[in-house]
Scaffold this active site. Structure first.
Site, PDB file in Angstrom:
ATOM      1  N   TRP A  14      -2.596   4.893   5.578  1.00  0.00           N
ATOM      2  CA  TRP A  14      -3.378   4.922   6.820  1.00  0.00           C
ATOM      3  C   TRP A  14      -4.528   3.919   6.848  1.00  0.00           C
ATOM      4  O   TRP A  14      -5.107   3.670   7.887  1.00  0.00           O
ATOM      5  CB  TRP A  14      -3.935   6.340   7.040  1.00  0.00           C
ATOM      6  CG  TRP A  14      -2.916   7.324   7.536  1.00  0.00           C
ATOM      7  CD1 TRP A  14      -1.587   7.106   7.748  1.00  0.00           C
ATOM      8  CD2 TRP A  14      -3.172   8.691   7.899  1.00  0.00           C
ATOM      9  NE1 TRP A  14      -0.992   8.249   8.218  1.00  0.00           N
ATOM     10  CE2 TRP A  14      -1.944   9.241   8.324  1.00  0.00           C
ATOM     11  CE3 TRP A  14      -4.307   9.503   7.897  1.00  0.00           C
ATOM     12  CZ2 TRP A  14      -1.821  10.562   8.754  1.00  0.00           C
ATOM     13  CZ3 TRP A  14      -4.189  10.819   8.311  1.00  0.00           C
ATOM     14  CH2 TRP A  14      -2.962  11.335   8.741  1.00  0.00           C
ATOM     15  N   LYS A  15      -4.909   3.418   5.674  1.00  0.00           N
ATOM     16  CA  LYS A  15      -6.051   2.476   5.593  1.00  0.00           C
ATOM     17  C   LYS A  15      -7.304   3.125   6.187  1.00  0.00           C
ATOM     18  O   LYS A  15      -7.487   4.327   6.030  1.00  0.00           O
ATOM     19  CB  LYS A  15      -5.691   1.150   6.263  1.00  0.00           C
ATOM     20  CG  LYS A  15      -4.356   0.614   5.764  1.00  0.00           C
ATOM     21  CD  LYS A  15      -4.057  -0.797   6.160  1.00  0.00           C
ATOM     22  CE  LYS A  15      -2.702  -1.191   5.571  1.00  0.00           C
ATOM     23  NZ  LYS A  15      -2.379  -2.594   5.787  1.00  0.00           N
ATOM     24  N   HIS A  99      -3.865  -2.255  -3.925  1.00  0.00           N
ATOM     25  CA  HIS A  99      -3.464  -2.780  -2.614  1.00  0.00           C
ATOM     26  C   HIS A  99      -4.122  -4.148  -2.391  1.00  0.00           C
ATOM     27  O   HIS A  99      -5.261  -4.365  -2.804  1.00  0.00           O
ATOM     28  CB  HIS A  99      -3.867  -1.807  -1.500  1.00  0.00           C
ATOM     29  CG  HIS A  99      -3.256  -2.173  -0.190  1.00  0.00           C
ATOM     30  ND1 HIS A  99      -3.809  -3.137   0.633  1.00  0.00           N
ATOM     31  CD2 HIS A  99      -2.124  -1.753   0.425  1.00  0.00           C
ATOM     32  CE1 HIS A  99      -3.042  -3.271   1.695  1.00  0.00           C
ATOM     33  NE2 HIS A  99      -2.014  -2.453   1.603  1.00  0.00           N
ATOM     34  N   GLU A 171       4.558  -5.999  -1.870  1.00  0.00           N
ATOM     35  CA  GLU A 171       3.993  -6.253  -0.544  1.00  0.00           C
ATOM     36  C   GLU A 171       3.540  -7.704  -0.443  1.00  0.00           C
ATOM     37  O   GLU A 171       2.429  -8.044  -0.875  1.00  0.00           O
ATOM     38  CB  GLU A 171       2.787  -5.331  -0.303  1.00  0.00           C
ATOM     39  CG  GLU A 171       3.139  -3.865  -0.317  1.00  0.00           C
ATOM     40  CD  GLU A 171       2.157  -3.062   0.533  1.00  0.00           C
ATOM     41  OE1 GLU A 171       2.621  -2.384   1.458  1.00  0.00           O
ATOM     42  OE2 GLU A 171       0.936  -3.126   0.296  1.00  0.00           O
ATOM     43  N   SER A 217       4.588  -4.871   7.334  1.00  0.00           N
ATOM     44  CA  SER A 217       5.140  -4.849   8.688  1.00  0.00           C
ATOM     45  C   SER A 217       6.499  -4.156   8.775  1.00  0.00           C
ATOM     46  O   SER A 217       7.315  -4.478   9.630  1.00  0.00           O
ATOM     47  CB  SER A 217       5.220  -6.262   9.281  1.00  0.00           C
ATOM     48  OG  SER A 217       3.920  -6.828   9.369  1.00  0.00           O
ATOM     49  N   GLY A 238       2.019   0.685   6.770  1.00  0.00           N
ATOM     50  CA  GLY A 238       0.667   0.756   7.305  1.00  0.00           C
ATOM     51  C   GLY A 238       0.694   1.158   8.768  1.00  0.00           C
ATOM     52  O   GLY A 238       0.770   2.339   9.117  1.00  0.00           O
ATOM     53  N   GLY A 239       0.656   0.150   9.650  1.00  0.00           N
ATOM     54  CA  GLY A 239       0.544   0.374  11.083  1.00  0.00           C
ATOM     55  C   GLY A 239       1.473   1.442  11.640  1.00  0.00           C
ATOM     56  O   GLY A 239       1.046   2.334  12.386  1.00  0.00           O
TER      57      GLY A 239
HETATM   58  P1  PGA Z   1       1.570  -2.809   7.458  1.00  0.00           P
HETATM   59  O1  PGA Z   1       0.799  -2.461   6.091  1.00  0.00           O
HETATM   60  O2  PGA Z   1       2.788  -1.940   7.477  1.00  0.00           O
HETATM   61  O3  PGA Z   1       0.600  -2.489   8.553  1.00  0.00           O
HETATM   62  O4  PGA Z   1       1.919  -4.263   7.372  1.00  0.00           O
HETATM   63  C1  PGA Z   1       1.495  -2.252   4.902  1.00  0.00           C
HETATM   64  C2  PGA Z   1       0.530  -1.986   3.788  1.00  0.00           C
HETATM   65  O5  PGA Z   1      -0.533  -2.598   3.758  1.00  0.00           O
HETATM   66  O6  PGA Z   1       0.797  -1.146   2.909  1.00  0.00           O
END
Ligand code: PGA
Length: 255
Positions: A14-15, A99, A171, A217, A238-239
Site C-alpha cells: 500500500w505504500k 523496497h 522489481e 505496474s 502497488g497501485g
Molecule cells: P506498482 O508498485 O505496482 O504501483 O508499480 C509495485 C511496488 O512498488 O511494489
C-alpha cells in the site's frame, strides 16, 4: 524447472496510502471477493498505523498482513523505527525489506537490507525481499549483475533453513509506479536471474522451491500473462492493490 513445487503469493504494497478507516473498508470488501481462492497466498503490506485495523479486518479470512519495513535492532534509541517484535506482537506475518523506494529515498543500502532480512527472519517474520535494477543499469546491460549482487548481499549469512520464510520480489525500478510494465519475457528473465543466484548460494532444490514474485505496474489486465511465466510465482502490487476489485482480479489470475 517445476513451477508446481512453489506456492504462488499475491501481495499488495500500500505504500503511504490508506487510513485505518479506509483499511477496514477495503479489507472488508476484499475478503468477500477472495473467498475460496485457494490457488495462492494473499498478503497485504500496509502502513504501520494501519496494522491493527488490518489485522482485525482480515481475521478469519485468507488474507495475511504484512508491514512495509522493519528495523534491524531489537530495541533502543531509533526514533521513528519499528522492531520485528513489535510487528509480530501486533499480528503481522510478513514484511517487505529493501523496497526500491526505501533504497532511493531513505538511504537503504545492500548492507542494511541484509541486516533487516536477518533480523526479520530471526524474529519469525516472512520476508519479501525486493531487488531490481534502475533504467540506467538496464541500458548498460548490467541487470543480471545488479540482481545477483543485491541478492547475494541481502542473503549473506542467512542459513538455508530460513529460506522457507523468504520470498524475493524482482522489481525493475523503471517499472514501479510508472505504468511501464516489464514484458513477460523481461519479468521471467529477471526472476530467473534471482533464482539462479539463489541456486549458486544454496543449491538447486532450494532455488526451485523459492517463490519469486514480479513487481512493477502489475495490474488486473497484465497479471495473467506475467503470472503465466515459469519463473513468475506471484506479484508484489502497488497501485492496483488500493482497489479491492483490481487486487481481487489479480488474485483470480493466480488461481
Ligand atoms: P506498482 O508498485 O505496482 O504501483 O508499480 C509495485 C511496488 O512498488 O511494489
Amino acid at each position: 524447472m517445476n513451477k508446481k513445487k512453489r506456492r504462488a503469493v499475491i501481495a499488495g504494497n500500500w505504500k503511504m496510502n490508506m487510513t485505518p478507516e479506509k483499511t477496514t473498508a477495503l479489507i472488508g470488501e476484499l475478503r468477500e471477493l477472495v473467498k475460496g481462492k485457494r490457488g495462492c497466498d494473499i498478503v497485504l503490506c500496509v502502513p504501520a498505523i494501519d496494522i491493527p485495523a488490518a489485522v482485525k479486518a482480515a481475521k478469519g479470512s485468507r488474507i495475511r498482513i504484512g508491514a512495509e519495513n522493519v528495523h534491524f535492532e531489537e530495541k533502543g534509541a531509533f526514533t521513528g523505527e519499528i522492531s520485528a517484535e513489535m510487528l509480530t506482537s501486533a499480528g503481522v506475518e510478513y514484511v517487505i525489506v529493501g523496497h526500491s523506494e526505501r533504497r532511493q529515498y531513505f538511504g537503504e543500502t545492500d548492507a542494511t537490507v541484509n541486516k533487516r532480512v536477518k533480523a526479520a527472519l530471526n524474529a519469525g517474520l516472512k520476508v519479501i525481499l525486493c531487488v531490481g535494477e534502475v533504467l540506467e543499469q538496464r541500458d548498460l546491460g548490467i541487470t543480471g549483475e545488479v540482481l545477483a549482487m543485491q541478492t547475494k548481499i541481502a542473503l549473506h549469512g542467512v542459513p538455508e533453513e530460513q529460506l522457507k520464510n523468504l520470498i524475493i520480489a524482482y522489481e525493475p525500478v523503471w517499472a514501479i509506479g510508472t505504468g511501464r510494465v516489464a514484458t513477460p519475457e523481461q519479468a521471467d528473465e529477471g526472476n530467473g536471474v534471482v533464482r539462479k543466484t539463489v541456486e549458486e548460494l544454496y543449491g538447486k532444490k532450494a532455488a526451485e522451491a523459492l517463490t519469486v514474485q514480479y513487481g512493477g505496474s502489475m495490474n488486473e489486465k497484465n497479471a495473467a500473462e506475467l503470472l503465466g511465466k515459469v519463473n513468475v510465482d506471484g506479484g508484489l502490487i502497488g497501485g492496483a492493490s488500493l482497489v479491492a476489485s483490481k487486487f481481487a482480479a489479480i488474485v483470480d489470475a493466480a488461481q
